[in-house]
Design a protein around this motif. Structure first.
Motif, PDB file in Angstrom:
ATOM      1  N   ASN A 158       0.948  -1.131   0.060  1.00 26.83           N
ATOM      2  CA  ASN A 158      -0.054   0.134   0.001  1.00 26.83           C
ATOM      3  C   ASN A 158       0.743   1.142   0.023  1.00 26.83           C
ATOM      4  O   ASN A 158       1.759   1.309   0.910  1.00 26.83           O
ATOM      5  N   PRO A 159       0.812   2.142  -1.024  1.00 21.23           N
ATOM      6  CA  PRO A 159       1.817   3.034  -1.166  1.00 21.23           C
ATOM      7  C   PRO A 159       1.863   4.116  -0.015  1.00 21.23           C
ATOM      8  O   PRO A 159       0.808   4.306   0.814  1.00 21.23           O
ATOM      9  N   ALA A 160       2.930   4.679   0.226  1.00 22.33           N
ATOM     10  CA  ALA A 160       2.922   5.965   1.096  1.00 22.33           C
ATOM     11  C   ALA A 160       2.206   7.074   0.478  1.00 22.33           C
ATOM     12  O   ALA A 160       1.940   7.184  -0.844  1.00 22.33           O
ATOM     13  N   THR A 161       1.808   7.940   1.382  1.00 22.70           N
ATOM     14  CA  THR A 161       1.013   9.160   0.905  1.00 22.70           C
ATOM     15  C   THR A 161       1.384  10.268   1.736  1.00 22.70           C
ATOM     16  O   THR A 161       2.032  10.256   2.839  1.00 22.70           O
ATOM     17  N   GLN A 162       1.057  11.240   0.935  1.00 22.61           N
ATOM     18  CA  GLN A 162       1.396  12.707   1.492  1.00 22.61           C
ATOM     19  C   GLN A 162       0.239  13.411   1.258  1.00 22.61           C
ATOM     20  O   GLN A 162      -0.209  13.693   0.307  1.00 22.61           O
ATOM     21  N   ASP A 163      -0.193  14.005   2.342  1.00 23.83           N
ATOM     22  CA  ASP A 163      -1.722  14.790   2.462  1.00 23.83           C
ATOM     23  C   ASP A 163      -2.928  13.890   1.720  1.00 23.83           C
ATOM     24  O   ASP A 163      -3.386  14.480   1.174  1.00 23.83           O
ATOM     25  N   GLY A 164      -2.654  12.523   1.883  1.00 17.96           N
ATOM     26  CA  GLY A 164      -3.655  11.646   1.108  1.00 17.96           C
ATOM     27  C   GLY A 164      -3.445  11.159  -0.383  1.00 17.96           C
ATOM     28  O   GLY A 164      -3.905  10.420  -0.928  1.00 17.96           O
ATOM     29  N   ALA A 165      -2.329  11.900  -0.916  1.00 20.52           N
ATOM     30  CA  ALA A 165      -1.810  11.462  -2.218  1.00 20.52           C
ATOM     31  C   ALA A 165      -0.667  10.560  -2.418  1.00 20.52           C
ATOM     32  O   ALA A 165       0.200  10.730  -1.479  1.00 20.52           O
ATOM     33  N   PRO A 166      -0.732   9.594  -3.048  1.00 20.60           N
ATOM     34  CA  PRO A 166       0.362   8.388  -3.415  1.00 20.60           C
ATOM     35  C   PRO A 166       1.523   9.121  -3.518  1.00 20.60           C
ATOM     36  O   PRO A 166       1.590  10.103  -4.622  1.00 20.60           O
TER      37      PRO A 166
END
Length: 918
Positions: A158-166
């Motif tokens: 499951n990819p990393a996210t920044q502010d909900g974006a992959p």
């Protein structure tokens, strides 16, 4: 010579990741995880960090813009010091998580030689969760490196996210190659456990980011810690089984501790709720929910008692704040009743610790019967509730009590213009605590000397209540709680001048009940939990007006047993049995009983009692109502479905009722959820309605279909919005006979209720918290096949806005505004004179064709706190109806019904109080 099997395991997952899509394949600036694992210290497993639990991720996340910029931008804005007001906002980062593990092939030559190894591979994970790059950063040789690389390239995340974006992420991923004796299976106790969960705010569902979770083994020196992610989650991937002390800390929240048992080869999920730590607030003056019950209904609105003791207009009474919830109507003047979604007050049920109570408010509805500072939470179910609840077709209000303080003795004393109360609590031994609370009103002292000359007070209005609570934990898997509580309301007046001969004389009102309740919670395993609750106590309801008298006495006995079984990670089964019985005595002398709602004979200005037939009874009775229920919860992520059925028996009518129910929750995202449900709900007739002398024992149970849909949406960290729509169809409704004669009642009524609700709340992340609710609905009834008419408790529009703000320096102020449609009224269009009794009787117009003016009220509350070295003090002023609005509620007529005037609602009511805590 022993033979061996090879085994490859995932031993640890450490992360350091890139927070920019433009730097794929490059190392991000800022802190990095070490390329070479440190040498283990004696007694430490390779790959562990001293002081950490094996497998617990370091969870190092680059803060601020360091992980999103590989080169400094040109221009003066590159220097943050150029603009002192520019504070970069740290992005919300969530590390990747493994979704598919691929075991590496053990090199044959190494297996023959009995070699073991650990290979650490650095992976670049693309935004779609696939492995884009892989390289060995900690080699082992002997073919281990090639095997680890081949397997690592097939992993999925499951990819990393920044502010909900992959976003892309770079992580270190170790493979452990080890040998296992072929003739010996791996013992279960040697398998690790997994510990994960969420940390939330106590007064809502707000995730707490950056909270520290520390675990320490009760036996041994093993310990570890991690930090919650953007959605409040935390993970300890591989932990040796055992009993651990858990400590949760977060800025601006009180520290919470717990003890958890981790079982080999199993995962434990926990939810911890932290109470806001505010030096200006009165610590210990309230309580909040820790872990709410599992959601088994379409809509549940839970109330944290700490917050709601500060709601304006409630006098610090958390249960009074239920009136702020969507779907809750305003009760008539002087009636402490719960009116939910267009139902009658008797259609809803109040429960304390899982078992019903006869009433929840003292007379007048000014105060509840339980001290709010002993509450843990309040759960309100306006409809489509779980099969755990039955015998009601309206709504459910359940009150949970907190445990007495475990650390040290404490006391609270509260006194205001209406009543005074105290709480004393103390630990007795480790695992055993007690608490005692009591309250008495002094309305009698305030009213003394204020009654008119035509009324003499034999006993002025007074109420009291008490609660004794003790908890004991004999083992880590068992918890016992004993609660003894009771209440009494009493008033007796003498009317020397009355319009009706039958009601002239004494007027007395006395309600009392006492209850002893024992609860046992037993955890058989991590998958099976049992709860057993039993209670017994007397009840005495007495009402008298002249020659009219009603008295119900009995011994109420309740019992409930429930078992919850986690069959798989996605399937949970719940089975339960609950029983209600009351042997008692009923005494009645007065006019024949008639239907309680939508009946002109029960409206204001009804025929004088002396113009009606009089009946009398003094009989013993026994009510016996057992029920069984079964629920299955299916976690089909992102859909969660709960299917259940409940079967009730009522001995008074000798009838069974089967109530199938189904609900579904759909999680679209962390912020957006949809829900819906449909179910059948049955309610037996009230005892007077089915009594052989007063009513009809041939009645059947009423039936109601609930249908509801809704959505919940979260904005930011502390704003929650909910929209619900509902429809209810009522059948077998008990109504009076056409001319009021035997059998007095039949099941010839129907009803329909429909509407929508909007709710919004702002959680107290700063100085402010607030609530908004609006209900648009219509409630109608049809009697004996006639046209649908507006129901007595129909209130089409209900708007409530409430907010509280901390001003600083110990000051807090808030206001609540409520605007509600007036109650329906049936007009009196004339009268007739009875020469036999010398009394006038009204002639009614169309039922409920008029409506009282709209009700509006503004309530304010101001508090001041002082925190001394050894004790705390709070002073407050709570004013209801500060604008002194008249708010007429019904009409009162003269002797021949030729003239009338409105009944004034509650005038301005100030309550000045002081509270101290030791």
């Amino acid at each position: 010579m022993r033979s061996y099997l090879s085994r490859v395991t995932l031993f640890a997952l450490s992360t350091v990741w890139i927070a920019t899509s433009g730097a794929q394949g490059q190392d991000p600036p800022g802190p990095r995880a070490p390329q070479q694992a440190p040498e283990p210290t004696p007694g430490e497993t390779p790959g562990e960090t001293p002081g950490e639990t094996p497998g617990a991720p370091p969870a190092q996340v680059p803060q601020g813009p360091r992980g999103v910029q590989t080169e400094a931008p040109d221009g003066p804005s590159a220097d943050p010091s150029a603009d002192p007001d520019a504070v970069p906002k740290a992005p919300v980062l969530k590390p990747p998580s493994l979704s598919k593990f691929v075991e590496a092939e053990y090199p044959p030559a190494a297996a023959e030689q009995g070699l073991t190894a650990q290979v650490t591979v650095e992976l670049l994970i693309a935004p779609d969760g696939t492995v884009q790059e892989a390289k060995v950063v900690q080699p082992a040789g002997h073919g281990f490196d090639e095997a680890a690389l081949a397997a690592a390239r097939q992993l999925l995340f499951n990819p990393a996210t920044q502010d909900g974006a992959p976003i892309p992420a770079r992580i270190h991923f170790p493979y452990v190659f080890e040998m296992v004796q072929a003739e010996e299976e791996v013992p279960a106790e040697a398998l690790p456990a997994r510990f994960e969960g969420r940390v939330m705010s106590a007064d809502g569902d707000t995730p707490i980011i950056g909270a520290q979770i520390k675990i320490a083994a009760i036996e041994g020196d093993l310990s570890g810690q991690t930090t919650t992610e953007g959605d409040g989650h935390f993970y300890f991937m591989e932990v040796p089984p055992g009993v651990y002390a858990v400590t949760i800390e977060a800025a601006d929240y009180e520290q919470t501790s717990a003890q958890e048992t981790l079982v080999a080869g199993e995962a434990l999920e926990a939810i911890y709720r932290l109470e806001e730590d505010d030096e200006e607030d009165e610590v210990g003056f309230g309580a909040v929910a820790r872990i709410p019950p599992p959601p088994r209904e379409v809509t549940r609105r839970s109330i944290g008692a700490t917050q709601l003791t500060r709601i304006p207009g409630t006098r610090g009474d958390a249960l009074r704040a239920v009136e702020l919830m969507p779907g809750v109507a305003r009760p008539p003047l002087g009636v402490g009743a719960l009116i939910v979604r267009g139902s009658a007050p008797q259609d809803s049920l109040t429960m304390i610790e899982g078992l019903p109570v006869p009433l929840i408010y003292h007379f007048g509805g000014l105060t509840s019967i339980i001290n709010s500072r002993l509450l843990d939470r309040i759960d309100f179910y306006p409809g489509n509730f779980s099969t755990r609840y039955g015998r009601r077709r309206g709504g459910i209000l359940e009150v949970a009590m907190r445990d007495p303080k475990k650390e040290e003795a404490a006391a609270i004393l509260d006194a205001n213009l209406i009543d005074a109360s105290f709480i004393v609590e103390t630990p007795i031994t480790d695992g055993w605590q007690v608490a005692l609370a009591a309250r008495r009103s002094h309305i009698d002292a305030l009213l003394e000397g204020t009654l008119p000359d035509t009324v003499s007070a034999l006993a002025l209005p007074v109420y009291y209540d008490y609660q004794f609570l003790t908890t004991f934990q004999p083992s880590e898997n068992d918890r016992l709680r004993l609660m003894v509580f009771g209440t009494n309301d009493k008033m007796e007046l003498l009317f020397t001048d009355a319009d009706d001969a039958l009601t002239a004389g004494n007027f007395d009102f006395d309600t009392a009940f006492n209850r002893a309740q024992l609860s046992w919670h037993h955890k058989s395993s991590d998958r099976i939990v049992h709860d057993l609750d039993v209670s017994a106590g007397n009840v005495d309801f007495t009402f008298g007006a002249g020659d009219i008298r009603f008295q119900l006495e009995g011994l109420e006995i309740y019992g409930r047993g429930e078992t919850q079984m986690r069959l798989t990670e996605r399937v949970r089964l719940i089975a339960g049995l609950d029983i209600y019985t009351i042997p008692g005595n009923l005494t009645y002398n007065g006019p024949a009983l008639e239907q309680s709602t939508n009946n002109p004979n029960n409206m204001p200005g009804s025929p004088p009692p002396s113009n009606r037939d009089i009946i009398s009874t003094d009989s013993e009775f026994t009510v016996f109502q057992p029920a069984i229920y079964l629920e299955s919860e299916l976690d089909l992520r992102p859909v969660r479905v709960v299917l259940g059925n409940r079967i009730d028996y009522d001995n008074a009518t000798d009838t069974f009722a089967s109530d199938p129910r189904a609900i579904a929750h759909v999680t679209v995202s962390e912020a957006l959820k949809f829900k819906g449900g449909i179910g059948m709900f049955s309610q037996p007739p009230s005892f007077p309605e089915s009594n052989k002398d007063l009513g009809n024992p041939e009645l059947e149970q009423t039936r109601t279909v609930h249908v509801s849909v809704g959505t919940d949406y979260q904005i930011g960290d502390n704003i929650f919005i909910g929209v619900d729509g509902f429809y209810k169809f009522l059948s077998n409704v008990v109504v009076g006979t056409e001319f009021g004669g035997p059998p007095f009642f039949t099941n010839n009524g129907t009803g329909r209720i429909f509407g929508g609700e909007l709710s919004a709340r702002v959680e107290p992340t700063g100085r402010f918290f607030g609530y908004l609710s609006y209900t648009l609905s219509r409630s109608e009834r049809s009697v004996r096949g006639g046209p649908y008419q507006v129901f007595d408790f129909d209130q089409p529009h209900i708007l409530t806005v409430s907010g509280t703000y901390k001003l600083g320096w110990g000051w807090e102020a808030g206001a609540t505004f409520r605007l509600v449609s007036g109650n329906p009224e049936t007009p009196v269009i004339g009268s007739t004179f009875d020469t036999g009794t010398g009394q006038f009787s009204p002639i009614y117009g169309e039922i409920n064709s008029l409506r009282d003016p709209a009700f509006s009220s503004l309530d304010v509350r101001v508090q001041r706190y002082w925190d001394f070295e050894d004790w705390k003090l709070a002073a407050y002023l709570d004013i209801q109806n500060v604008l002194n609005n008249v708010n007429p509620q019904g009409l009162v007529y003269n002797y021949d019904f030729s003239d009338s005037e409105p009944i004034r609602g509650l005038p301005i009511l100030p309550s000045l109080g002081i509270r101290g805590e030791l």
